[in-house]
Write an enzyme that holds these catalytic residues in place. Structure first.
Site, mmCIF file in Angstrom:
data_model
loop_
_atom_site.group_PDB
_atom_site.id
_atom_site.type_symbol
_atom_site.label_atom_id
_atom_site.label_comp_id
_atom_site.label_asym_id
_atom_site.label_seq_id
_atom_site.Cartn_x
_atom_site.Cartn_y
_atom_site.Cartn_z
ATOM 1 N N ARG A 20 31.772 29.057 7.946
ATOM 2 C CA ARG A 20 31.990 30.530 7.499
ATOM 3 C C ARG A 20 33.919 30.936 7.802
ATOM 4 N NH1 ARG A 20 27.842 34.216 9.534
ATOM 5 N NH2 ARG A 20 29.532 35.899 10.151
ATOM 6 N N LYS A 48 20.447 17.861 18.221
ATOM 7 C CA LYS A 48 19.560 17.708 19.064
ATOM 8 C C LYS A 48 20.015 19.871 19.567
ATOM 9 C CE LYS A 48 20.249 17.979 23.693
ATOM 10 N NZ LYS A 48 21.430 18.345 24.353
ATOM 11 N N ASP A 95 20.458 11.677 18.780
ATOM 12 C CA ASP A 95 20.814 11.218 20.353
ATOM 13 C C ASP A 95 21.499 10.520 20.702
ATOM 14 O OD1 ASP A 95 19.993 10.845 23.573
ATOM 15 O OD2 ASP A 95 17.987 12.279 22.299
ATOM 16 N N HIS A 96 22.728 11.229 21.023
ATOM 17 C CA HIS A 96 23.831 10.058 21.026
ATOM 18 C C HIS A 96 24.028 9.233 22.330
ATOM 19 C CE1 HIS A 96 25.283 12.861 24.523
ATOM 20 N NE2 HIS A 96 25.571 12.196 25.022
ATOM 21 N N LYS A 138 24.906 4.602 22.927
ATOM 22 C CA LYS A 138 26.391 4.070 24.082
ATOM 23 C C LYS A 138 25.974 2.604 24.346
ATOM 24 C CE LYS A 138 25.906 8.314 27.125
ATOM 25 N NZ LYS A 138 26.929 9.228 26.976
ATOM 26 N N GLU A 152 26.197 14.523 36.223
ATOM 27 C CA GLU A 152 26.992 14.879 36.392
ATOM 28 C C GLU A 152 27.711 16.009 37.829
ATOM 29 O OE1 GLU A 152 26.901 16.460 31.437
ATOM 30 O OE2 GLU A 152 24.948 17.007 32.653
ATOM 31 N N ASP A 203 17.137 20.117 28.101
ATOM 32 C CA ASP A 203 18.617 19.659 27.495
ATOM 33 C C ASP A 203 19.171 18.213 28.022
ATOM 34 O OD1 ASP A 203 21.382 20.732 26.695
ATOM 35 O OD2 ASP A 203 21.993 19.501 28.989
ATOM 36 N N HIS A 235 17.252 12.736 25.844
ATOM 37 C CA HIS A 235 18.450 11.723 26.039
ATOM 38 C C HIS A 235 17.517 10.735 27.461
ATOM 39 C CE1 HIS A 235 21.030 13.593 24.770
ATOM 40 N NE2 HIS A 235 21.764 13.976 25.266
ATOM 41 N N LYS A 292 23.806 18.792 37.282
ATOM 42 C CA LYS A 292 24.620 19.165 36.586
ATOM 43 C C LYS A 292 24.969 19.658 38.090
ATOM 44 C CE LYS A 292 24.800 20.023 32.287
ATOM 45 N NZ LYS A 292 25.579 19.582 31.512
HETATM 46 C C1 BG6 Z 1 24.297 16.604 26.127
HETATM 47 C C2 BG6 Z 1 23.513 17.676 26.779
HETATM 48 O O1 BG6 Z 1 23.275 16.829 25.400
HETATM 49 O O2 BG6 Z 1 24.693 15.668 26.633
HETATM 50 C C3 BG6 Z 1 25.083 18.668 27.763
HETATM 51 O O3 BG6 Z 1 24.121 18.831 26.271
HETATM 52 C C4 BG6 Z 1 25.608 16.812 29.193
HETATM 53 O O4 BG6 Z 1 24.268 19.144 28.832
HETATM 54 C C5 BG6 Z 1 25.516 15.733 27.940
HETATM 55 O O5 BG6 Z 1 26.326 17.300 29.794
HETATM 56 C C6 BG6 Z 1 25.292 14.363 28.750
HETATM 57 O O6 BG6 Z 1 26.285 13.914 27.479
HETATM 58 P P1 BG6 Z 1 26.874 12.396 28.669
HETATM 59 O O7 BG6 Z 1 28.103 11.304 27.480
HETATM 60 O O8 BG6 Z 1 27.875 12.636 29.004
HETATM 61 O O9 BG6 Z 1 26.509 12.031 29.879
#
Ligand code: BG6
Length: 503
Positions: free
Chosen positions: A47, A150, A179-180, A184, A218, A237, A242, A342
């Site tokens: 936007r 996601k 899904d990143h 990896k 994390e 999350d 993941h 976290k």
């Molecule tokens: C994301 C979450 O999908 O993955 C985050 O929304 C999280 O909260 C992150 O920190 C972790 O990804 P990575 O690649 O840093 O392990």
């Protein structure tokens, strides 16, 4: 080798965080590796009123701005364009279509489009519909692919609705649910470790494996995402997506071929075999926690409830540990433990296969008794690599045993280019390869598994949410989940695991 056809990548939500922090840097990385097609354009859409030049300037700030990169950066930036559009308003989509047609003309690109939804999920309904209304889902004159970030739904019901809605406008093979974690390298390497080595596969089952432990820890808290996270929590999350994907890869049967559907069919079978945790069992199988204020060194660390955007009486979990079983021939009776959180002491993601002890103890216990089983550590991040922990004789009289580490670190392959997760996944989509993207049915199955847990928390406020001081390994009560073993305390260094932790 696969190649990417000329195309335009349209990023919805182009003024958002993901675009500048992940997508544009990943595209730049592909550009420097000569992996983008020669005829290629990115159209940022959102936007905010910006011109093409202003968009380029903004994106430039997120590229590695070193003197030696200037030529590359300039060459890359000319591929970026911007279109202000109210994405929630279907009547504006003809403007998008016209803009795309004019870009196709000026770059001589056929009508091949990838649409990336990097927007708040409430737009996942309207954007695909609006694209379809102006014919931008029609693959007859060129491919049309849709990448969705996601969360894929907020719960099982909304995930099903989302899938149904997407399938009203796009076919499953046009959908790329990102899904990143699957992007990896080290996650993909789990397949290679398992299925290219004759020594692991024969022992990868209930006869030899004592338990499987997956950690994704994390050090960061919720940063500036308190508003989002407070409505999500660790289960939505991290676990539903993941961590379940990691479980899928570690537990799956060998696929017949390395192809999208073959691999996704095997992941789905794992999810279908998960033993459901009923609402009444949740307290026994799942521990949730929330970080509280603490001191780390001289620094006062805020508690979760003090974070910006978080309800001061929030009961959202920032830590979760659970135990579950996969009821199939391979894994019957083997407990799987997963843990994520976290503000834990280290940023570490790893999968650990704990092998059973020998049937008879010839040599007594090892020097570090709780680590007595052989373990295979598949380190996803950081210090990416693989480590096998085995017993060795301590030199000298008698037969005393010590656990030693045999390790491989990815950074030893210094001349090999390791793509970022987003770079790899974007490239795959450009090449039409959905192997590392989640399929709708698997996403729903993963939701089916976690839903009773979310329901139990919602319906039964007596299920405790344990506090843990920021910077610790979660609530102490998690130890009770493990039957006859203990959780690992992984450090960021995989080298010298069990000997010392690098600060
Ligand atoms: C994301 C979450 O999908 O993955 C985050 O929304 C999280 O909260 C992150 O920190 C972790 O990804 P990575 O690649 O840093 O392990």
């Amino acid at each position: 080798m696969k190649y990417s056809e000329s195309h335009i990548l349209v990023i919805f939500g182009a003024s958002g965080d993901l675009t500048k922090r992940k997508l544009i840097p990943a595209l730049y990385e592909l550009h420097t590796q000569n992996l983008l097609p020669e005829k290629f354009a990115v159209l940022g859409v959102s936007r905010t009123e910006l011109s093409d030049l202003e968009f380029r300037e903004k994106m430039k700030e997120f590229l590695p701005n070193l003197p030696q990169n200037q030529k590359d950066i300039d060459e890359f930036l000319i591929h970026l364009y911007y279109q202000p559009l109210s994405t929630a308003d279907a009547t504006e989509f003809p403007v998008l279509k016209t803009r795309l047609e004019s870009l196709c003309l000026s770059w001589s690109i056929p009508e091949n489009y990838i649409f990336y939804l990097s927007t708040p999920p409430n737009l996942y309904q309207i954007i695909p519909q609006s694209l379809a209304e102006v014919g931008l889902n029609d693959s007859s004159a060129g491919f049309k692919r849709l990448i969705i970030e996601k969360p894929f739904g907020y719960d099982l019901k909304s995930a099903k609705e989302l899938n149904k809605n997407l399938l009203n406008y796009f076919k499953e093979d046009q959908l790329y649910r990102i899904d990143h974690y699957l992007g990896k390298e080290t996650v993909q390497n789990m397949l290679v470790t398992r299925f290219s080595n004759g020594i692991f596969e024969p022992v990868w089952n209930r006869n030899f494996v004592h338990h499987v432990e997956i950690t994704s820890a994390e050090t960061l808290g919720v940063e500036d995402r308190g508003g989002y996270y407070d409505h999500s929590g660790a289960m939505r999350d991290m676990v539903q997506n993941h961590l379940m994907q990691l479980v899928g890869l570690v537990a799956m049967e060998p696929p017949v071929v390395i192809e999208a559907d073959a691999i996704r069919n095997e992941t789905l079978k794992v999810f279908q075999s998960l033993r459901p945790i009923s609402e009444s069992e949740v307290e026994k199988h799942v521990i949730r926690g929330q970080y509280t204020q603490s001191h780390i060194g001289n620094e006062l660390i805020k508690g979760y409830r003090e974070e910006h955007g978080v309800d001061p009486s929030s009961r959202t979990e920032t830590f979760l540990a659970m135990k579950f079983y996969i009821d199939n021939f391979r894994w019957a009776g083997v407990p799987f433990y997963i843990r994520t959180g976290k503000k834990l002491p280290a940023r570490v993601t790893e999968v650990v296969i704990h092998f059973k002890n020998t049937p008879h103890h010839l040599f007594g216990t090892t020097s570090d008794s709780d680590q007595s089983n052989s373990q295979l550590v598949l380190r996803i991040q950081p210090d990416e690599g693989i480590l096998l922990k085995i017993g060795m004789k301590i030199p000298g009289a008698g037969f005393r045993v010590q656990t030693v580490n045999m390790d491989f670190h990815y950074n030893e392959l210094s001349d090999v280019y390791l793509p970022s997760a987003y770079g790899r996944l974007l490239l795959d989509c450009m090449q039409g390869d959905a192997t590392l993207y989640s399929r709708g049915d698997a996403v729903e199955k993963a939701w089916e598994f976690v839903q009773p847990i979310l329901d139990a928390w919602q319906n039964n406020p007596n299920i405790p949410i344990y506090s843990y001081p920021a910077g610790t390994w979660g609530p102490e009560v998690v130890d009770q989940l493990m039957e006859d073993s203990v959780w690992r305390f992984p450090c960021k260094n995989l080298a010298h695991d069990g000997e010392y932790c690098e600060l």
